[in-house]
Design an enzyme around this catalytic site. Structure first.
Site, PDB file in Angstrom:
ATOM      1  N   ARG A   1       9.150 -46.160 -35.375  1.00 35.83           N
ATOM      2  CA  ARG A   1       9.661 -45.183 -34.420  1.00 35.83           C
ATOM      3  C   ARG A   1       8.690 -44.035 -34.155  1.00 35.83           C
ATOM      4  NH1 ARG A   1      13.531 -47.994 -36.255  1.00 35.83           N
ATOM      5  NH2 ARG A   1      12.224 -47.932 -38.081  1.00 35.83           N
ATOM      6  N   THR A   2       8.199 -43.396 -35.210  1.00 40.27           N
ATOM      7  CA  THR A   2       7.394 -42.190 -35.017  1.00 40.27           C
ATOM      8  C   THR A   2       6.066 -42.533 -34.340  1.00 40.27           C
ATOM      9  OG1 THR A   2       8.395 -41.454 -37.073  1.00 40.27           O
ATOM     10  CG2 THR A   2       6.637 -40.091 -36.191  1.00 40.27           C
TER      11      THR A   2
ATOM     12  N   HIS B   1       9.684 -34.033 -42.336  1.00 42.50           N
ATOM     13  CA  HIS B   1       9.510 -34.832 -41.113  1.00 42.50           C
ATOM     14  C   HIS B   1      10.121 -33.994 -39.977  1.00 42.50           C
ATOM     15  CE1 HIS B   1       8.978 -38.105 -38.487  1.00 42.50           C
ATOM     16  NE2 HIS B   1       9.606 -39.067 -39.125  1.00 42.50           N
TER      17      HIS B   1
ATOM     18  N   LYS C   1     -12.946 -45.335 -48.685  1.00 37.54           N
ATOM     19  CA  LYS C   1     -14.235 -45.150 -49.378  1.00 37.54           C
ATOM     20  C   LYS C   1     -14.258 -43.857 -50.180  1.00 37.54           C
ATOM     21  CE  LYS C   1     -16.280 -47.160 -45.258  1.00 37.54           C
ATOM     22  NZ  LYS C   1     -17.011 -46.757 -44.050  1.00 37.54           N
TER      23      LYS C   1
ATOM     24  N   ARG D   1       0.699 -38.968 -40.145  1.00 41.00           N
ATOM     25  CA  ARG D   1       1.664 -39.329 -41.198  1.00 41.00           C
ATOM     26  C   ARG D   1       0.857 -39.542 -42.471  1.00 41.00           C
ATOM     27  NH1 ARG D   1       6.807 -43.288 -41.050  1.00 41.00           N
ATOM     28  NH2 ARG D   1       7.539 -41.422 -39.991  1.00 41.00           N
TER      29      ARG D   1
END
Ligand code: CP
Length: 317
Positions: free
Chosen positions: A57-58, A138, A87, A109
């Site tokens: 969704r996001t 969120h 890395k 995110r």
């Protein structure tokens, strides 16, 4: 600098911004899309998305929002596997680098609480939107949740919300609690096994602001009293190797026909989604989906309009 620059936590939003700007703008976006598929508001603007945790969704609604506003989207959806973080590059170095490629907006995110704030501190001129940071916050989900309650119920004042499920690890419920403190007469019910109850920092915050809340173990005890049931997934990924602890709580307080039978006519059922349909029963059983009070897919669709509104406020100003 515009009123809204980095979006890190839901405490940043105040009532005039939500009721006076964001919510009307989200409605305007919905109406505009009915007339024209792609607007010119963010033409020649670029969004970079960096996601170190999975998302449907996001990720997709931010991308779609930018496209519908006329802008472009690039980035790494699997940054934990395929960016140079593998890395050993630090989040801070990544941000300093990425900022050279994108002046308009970065959507991040991150898998650890506090990641969005750390990332924003390494940026000099590009706004960053927190798309969920571990078990932290969120904020854009909280805004779309609040918008959904307003659209479905008319107002956030006096709303009685039962938050159900994994409240300890749930960033959506944490962010929504912060946001609901901006409104009058809100009453919260935290419905959870003690092992996954709402964390003390949120309870202290609510107490300082005089928001009434109750801790409950069985959703049936309060289903008839609330305006909103906000179900959440028990987050397997936050339990690590504690499988037994996860199994103890995963099938508690499922929303099924027995809960529907207690719910008031005007009440709605929300869920930030995804619901977990693997290895047991989902938090909301499919038998609930056809009930008009099941608002969770309408809620997910509202994410597009709310994120368009947010992007317009942040990037176009
Ligand atoms: N609600 C939400 O954040 O869903 P995704 O994890 O699919 O983005």
């Amino acid at each position: 600098m515009p009123k809204l620059f980095h979006v890190i936590e839901s405490q940043q939003f105040d009532r005039p911004m939500l009721d006076g700007e964001l919510f009307p703008l989200a409605e305007e976006m919905e109406l505009s899309l009915k007339k024209k598929r792609r607007l010119d508001i963010l033409r020649d603007r670029l969004m970079l998305r960096l996601f170190t945790e999975p998302s449907s969704r996001t990720l997709l609604s931010f991308g779609s929002a930018m496209w519908h506003l006329g802008g472009d989207v690039d980035g790494s959806e699997h940054a934990r596997e395929f960016s140079s973080m593998v890395k050993g590059e630090s989040l801070e170095d990544t941000m300093r680098t990425v900022e050279g490629y994108c002046y308009d907006v970065i959507v991040l995110r991150y898998h650890e609480a506090g990641g969005a704030k750390r990332a924003s501190e390494s940026l000099e001129h590009t706004p960053l939107i927190n798309a969920g940071d571990g078990a932290g916050q969120h904020p854009t989900q909280a805004v779309l949740d609040a918008y959904t309650i307003v659209r479905e119920r008319g107002s956030l004042d006096g709303v009685r919300v039962a938050m159900v499920g994994d409240l300890s690890n749930g960033r959506t419920v944490r962010s929504l609690c912060y946001l609901l403190t901006k409104y009058n007469g809100v009453c919260l019910y935290f419905v959870a096994h003690p092992a996954v109850q709402m964390k003390q920092d949120i309870k202290d915050y609510l107490m300082r602001r005089g928001v009434v809340f109750y801790e409950v173990e069985d959703v049936h005890d309060i289903a008839g009293e609330v305006d909103v049931i906000y179900a959440t997934r028990v987050q397997r990924e936050r339990f690590g190797d504690k499988i037994e602890a996860y199994n103890r709580v995963r099938d508690l307080n499922l929303i099924d026909r027995s809960v529907l039978g207690l719910l008031q006519e005007h009440a709605i059922i929300m869920h930030p989604l995804p619901r977990n349909s693997e290895g047991g029963k989902p938090e909301i059983l499919p038998e609930v989906d056809s009930d008009p009070r099941a608002a969770y897919f309408r809620q997910a669709h509202n994410g597009l309009y709310v994120r368009m509104a947010l992007l317009k406020m942040i990037v176009a100003s």
